[in-house]
Motif scaffolding. Sequence first.
Motif, PDB file in Angstrom:
ATOM      1  N   ARG A  17       6.378  -3.970   0.098  1.00 32.55           N
ATOM      2  CA  ARG A  17       5.207  -3.651   0.915  1.00 32.55           C
ATOM      3  C   ARG A  17       4.621  -2.314   0.484  1.00 32.55           C
ATOM      4  N   GLN A  18       3.345  -2.131   0.799  1.00 27.31           N
ATOM      5  CA  GLN A  18       2.713  -0.817   0.682  1.00 27.31           C
ATOM      6  C   GLN A  18       2.904  -0.151   2.037  1.00 27.31           C
ATOM      7  N   VAL A  19       3.658   0.945   2.043  1.00 23.76           N
ATOM      8  CA  VAL A  19       4.044   1.594   3.290  1.00 23.76           C
ATOM      9  C   VAL A  19       3.572   3.041   3.295  1.00 23.76           C
ATOM     10  N   ARG A  60      -4.499   1.964   1.366  1.00 24.53           N
ATOM     11  CA  ARG A  60      -4.571   0.650   2.020  1.00 24.53           C
ATOM     12  C   ARG A  60      -3.187   0.078   2.320  1.00 24.53           C
ATOM     13  N   PRO A  61      -2.407   0.753   3.177  1.00 27.82           N
ATOM     14  CA  PRO A  61      -1.041   0.289   3.466  1.00 27.82           C
ATOM     15  C   PRO A  61      -1.033  -1.015   4.243  1.00 27.82           C
ATOM     16  N   GLU A  62       0.057  -1.752   4.062  1.00 29.65           N
ATOM     17  CA  GLU A  62       0.300  -2.941   4.880  1.00 29.65           C
ATOM     18  C   GLU A  62       1.011  -2.542   6.168  1.00 29.65           C
ATOM     19  N   VAL A  63       1.832  -1.491   6.065  1.00 33.08           N
ATOM     20  CA  VAL A  63       2.612  -1.000   7.197  1.00 33.08           C
ATOM     21  C   VAL A  63       2.503   0.517   7.242  1.00 33.08           C
ATOM     22  N   ALA A  89      -4.924  -6.196   9.449  1.00 29.73           N
ATOM     23  CA  ALA A  89      -4.509  -6.082   8.046  1.00 29.73           C
ATOM     24  C   ALA A  89      -3.399  -5.046   7.879  1.00 29.73           C
ATOM     25  N   VAL A  90      -3.183  -4.235   8.890  1.00 27.94           N
ATOM     26  CA  VAL A  90      -2.137  -3.214   8.837  1.00 27.94           C
ATOM     27  C   VAL A  90      -1.278  -3.309  10.099  1.00 27.94           C
ATOM     28  N   ARG A  91       0.018  -3.154   9.926  1.00 29.83           N
ATOM     29  CA  ARG A  91       0.961  -3.095  11.045  1.00 29.83           C
ATOM     30  C   ARG A  91       1.386  -1.644  11.209  1.00 29.83           C
TER      31      ARG A  91
END
Length: 130
Positions: A17-19, A60-63, A89-91
């Motif tokens: 993931r992108q964090v 543009r993180p996912e989390v 789109a982000v958590r």
Amino acid sequence: MPPQLGTFIPPAQSRCRQVLIVEDNADQAQTLRMFLSMKGHRLEIAATGPAAIEVARRFRPEVVLLDLGLPGIDGFEVARQIKQEYGDAVRIIAVSAYASESDRQQSLEAGCELHLVKPADPRFIESLLG
């Protein structure tokens, strides 16, 4: 009191993931970064509220792993702004020493899917990332 509050369903498959780690304590941020990078996740760190918003726009993180007590803009406002801009789109997972029921409720209202109380186990955090 439970260690977490909210609904967060981890992804079914394990993947990188992108964090974005938002933490003003450099030692805590680096420890979490080191652990999650060994698991293959792509990571960025921000130490203030304004920096978190700027990095989120670029990265543009996912989390987002979000401390709530931040300089500049608190984590509640950071969550609101990131959610307003990126929606589902982000958590966002709050990771904070703020542990009262009102803190938990406020983090959920701001857009966090989950509220973890520090010290949060990095292995548990990694399991949430899938």
